[in-house]
Design an enzyme around this catalytic site. Structure first.
Site, PDB file in Angstrom:
ATOM      1  N   PRO A   2       0.811  -1.212   0.000  1.00 42.29           N
ATOM      2  CA  PRO A   2       0.000   0.000   0.000  1.00 42.29           C
ATOM      3  C   PRO A   2       0.853   1.274   0.000  1.00 42.29           C
ATOM      4  O   PRO A   2       1.713   1.452   0.859  1.00 42.29           O
ATOM      5  CB  PRO A   2      -0.798  -0.110   1.305  1.00 42.29           C
ATOM      6  CG  PRO A   2      -0.762  -1.557   1.670  1.00 42.29           C
ATOM      7  CD  PRO A   2       0.570  -2.049   1.185  1.00 42.29           C
ATOM      8  N   GLU A   3       0.615   2.114  -0.988  1.00 44.64           N
ATOM      9  CA  GLU A   3       1.208   3.447  -1.017  1.00 44.64           C
ATOM     10  C   GLU A   3       0.076   4.419  -1.304  1.00 44.64           C
ATOM     11  O   GLU A   3      -1.096   4.050  -1.225  1.00 44.64           O
ATOM     12  CB  GLU A   3       2.344   3.499  -2.040  1.00 44.64           C
ATOM     13  CG  GLU A   3       3.432   2.478  -1.716  1.00 44.64           C
ATOM     14  CD  GLU A   3       4.761   2.690  -2.431  1.00 44.64           C
ATOM     15  OE1 GLU A   3       4.980   3.778  -2.980  1.00 44.64           O
ATOM     16  OE2 GLU A   3       5.580   1.758  -2.425  1.00 44.64           O
ATOM     17  N   LYS A  51      -0.799   8.089   3.433  1.00 48.57           N
ATOM     18  CA  LYS A  51      -1.054   6.668   3.670  1.00 48.57           C
ATOM     19  C   LYS A  51      -2.098   6.434   4.756  1.00 48.57           C
ATOM     20  O   LYS A  51      -2.285   5.306   5.206  1.00 48.57           O
ATOM     21  CB  LYS A  51       0.252   5.967   4.049  1.00 48.57           C
ATOM     22  CG  LYS A  51       1.328   6.029   2.970  1.00 48.57           C
ATOM     23  CD  LYS A  51       2.551   5.258   3.419  1.00 48.57           C
ATOM     24  CE  LYS A  51       3.669   5.339   2.395  1.00 48.57           C
ATOM     25  NZ  LYS A  51       4.848   4.558   2.800  1.00 48.57           N
ATOM     26  N   ASN A 168       8.178   2.357  -0.694  1.00 49.49           N
ATOM     27  CA  ASN A 168       9.357   1.759  -1.327  1.00 49.49           C
ATOM     28  C   ASN A 168       9.240   1.628  -2.845  1.00 49.49           C
ATOM     29  O   ASN A 168      10.221   1.799  -3.564  1.00 49.49           O
ATOM     30  CB  ASN A 168       9.610   0.377  -0.730  1.00 49.49           C
ATOM     31  CG  ASN A 168      10.247   0.451   0.627  1.00 49.49           C
ATOM     32  OD1 ASN A 168      11.003   1.356   0.920  1.00 49.49           O
ATOM     33  ND2 ASN A 168       9.935  -0.513   1.486  1.00 49.49           N
ATOM     34  N   ARG A 252      12.369  -0.509   4.555  1.00 51.56           N
ATOM     35  CA  ARG A 252      13.296   0.456   3.960  1.00 51.56           C
ATOM     36  C   ARG A 252      14.127  -0.171   2.847  1.00 51.56           C
ATOM     37  O   ARG A 252      15.181   0.329   2.495  1.00 51.56           O
ATOM     38  CB  ARG A 252      14.233   1.011   5.040  1.00 51.56           C
ATOM     39  CG  ARG A 252      13.515   1.791   6.130  1.00 51.56           C
ATOM     40  CD  ARG A 252      12.956   3.103   5.604  1.00 51.56           C
ATOM     41  NE  ARG A 252      12.287   3.872   6.636  1.00 51.56           N
ATOM     42  CZ  ARG A 252      11.718   5.047   6.439  1.00 51.56           C
ATOM     43  NH1 ARG A 252      11.728   5.579   5.247  1.00 51.56           N
ATOM     44  NH2 ARG A 252      11.115   5.686   7.425  1.00 51.56           N
TER      45      ARG A 252
END
Length: 265
Positions: A2-3, A51, A168, A252
Site C-alpha cells: 500500500p502506497e 497513507k 518503497n 526500507r
C-alpha cells in the site's frame, strides 16, 4: 504494497460501499476499541491523506473519524451482506463494519483510532503535501526535502513529513527514472522539484487501477523497472538489478540499477 495510490483507491472502495448508510453493527479486534459499538452511526465520508485512511461518521450533532493506517500489509475488503468473507485469514481481522447492504472488513490494520473529526488536522499536521491531495505543492515538497541536505535522497522521499504518499515502490522507481543512486545526498540532487513532480505523476497515473505500473506495461513481470526485480536484467541496460543489503529493515528496502544509477564519484 500500500502506497498513496492504494490508500486513495481504498478510500473510494469504502465510500462506494458505505457512504450514506447507517451502521448496523461493528466489531473492533484491537484492545483500545474492543468495547466500542458504532451501531446507529451514519457513514458521512471516506478520505485518504498520504497513507492514512479516514472514515467519517455522524450521529445527531456529533462527528467522529475512524482512522487507520495500512503500512505494508493492511487492507480493507468489502463484501455484500451475507457473502462469505475470503482473501485473508480471519485472525488478521481488526475491524468489521456492517450496514444493511455491505460489510467492510479491515485486515492487519495499524494505528486504528476513533477520534472527533475536528481533531483530524492535528493528527495529520506532521504530513507534507499529499501527492493525491488538493494541497499538493511540488515546490513546498522540494523545500522540505532540501532542509536536510545531508539526507540520502531515498530516505528523504520516504519521509512523510516531506511529502505524503510515497513508499518503497515509488521511491525505487522514481530514483531509477531520474538516474539517481538511492544514497545520493539531497544536496547533490540536481533537480529536487523535478524529482517530486515525477513522483506525483507516477502515483496519480495509478490511482484509478489496482494493478500498479511505472513502465506503462500491465503484463506480469513488466510493471516495474527495478522494484522487486533483484538480480534480473535492467529493462534499460541489461545490468543485474541490486537490492539493498545496507538497509536491513524490509520497510526500507531499496532496489536500483548500478549502471543506470551509478554511485557518485
Amino acid at each position: 504494497m500500500p502506497e498513496g495510490d492504494t490508500v486513495w483507491k481504498t478510500a473510494r472502495l469504502l465510500e462506494s460501499a458505505l457512504l450514506g448508510d447507517v451502521l448496523t453493527g461493528s466489531d473492533f479486534r484491537v484492545p483500545q476499541l474492543a468495547t466500542t459499538d458504532l451501531s446507529g452511526w451514519t457513514v458521512a465520508g471516506s478520505a485518504s491523506r498520504g497513507k492514512h485512511l479516514l472514515l467519517r461518521l455522524t450521529r445527531d450533532d456529533r462527528a467522529m473519524t475512524l482512522h487507520s493506517h495500512l503500512r505494508m500489509d493492511g487492507t480493507w475488503r468489502v463484501f455484500a451482506t451475507g457473502e462469505r468473507w475470503g482473501g485473508r485469514p480471519a485472525h488478521l481481522i481488526r475491524v468489521v463494519l456492517r450496514t444493511g447492504r455491505s460489510v467492510a472488513v479491515g485486515y492487519h490494520l495499524h494505528e486504528v483510532a476513533l477520534l472527533p473529526t475536528a481533531q483530524e488536522a492535528a493528527l495529520l499536521a506532521h504530513l507534507g503535501p499529499d501527492l493525491l491531495g488538493s494541497d499538493w505543492d511540488s515546490a513546498e515538497a522540494a523545500r522540505r526535502i532540501a532542509a536536510r541536505p545531508e539526507a540520502p535522497i531515498g530516505e528523504a522521499l520516504l519521509d512523510q513529513r516531506n511529502l505524503a504518499g510515497i513508499g518503497n515502490v515509488y521511491k525505487a522507481e522514481v530514483l531509477f527514472l531520474r538516474g539517481l543512486w538511492p544514497w545520493t545526498p539531497v544536496s547533490a540532487v540536481p533537480d529536487l522539484e523535478g524529482t517530486v513532480r515525477l513522483a506525483q505523476e507516477l502515483v496519480a497515473s495509478n490511482r484509478d487501477r489496482w494493478t500498479r505500473t511505472t513502465t506503462g506495461s500491465l503484463r506480469r513481470g513488466q510493471t516495474s523497472y527495478v522494484y522487486g526485480r533483484r538480480a534480473q536484467p535492467c529493462l534499460r541496460c541489461g545490468a543485474a538489478i541490486r537490492k539493498s543489503s545496507v538497509e536491513q529493515r524490509e520497510e526500507r528496502v531499496t532496489y536500483w540499477c548500478p549502471r543506470c544509477q551509478p554511485e557518485p564519484a
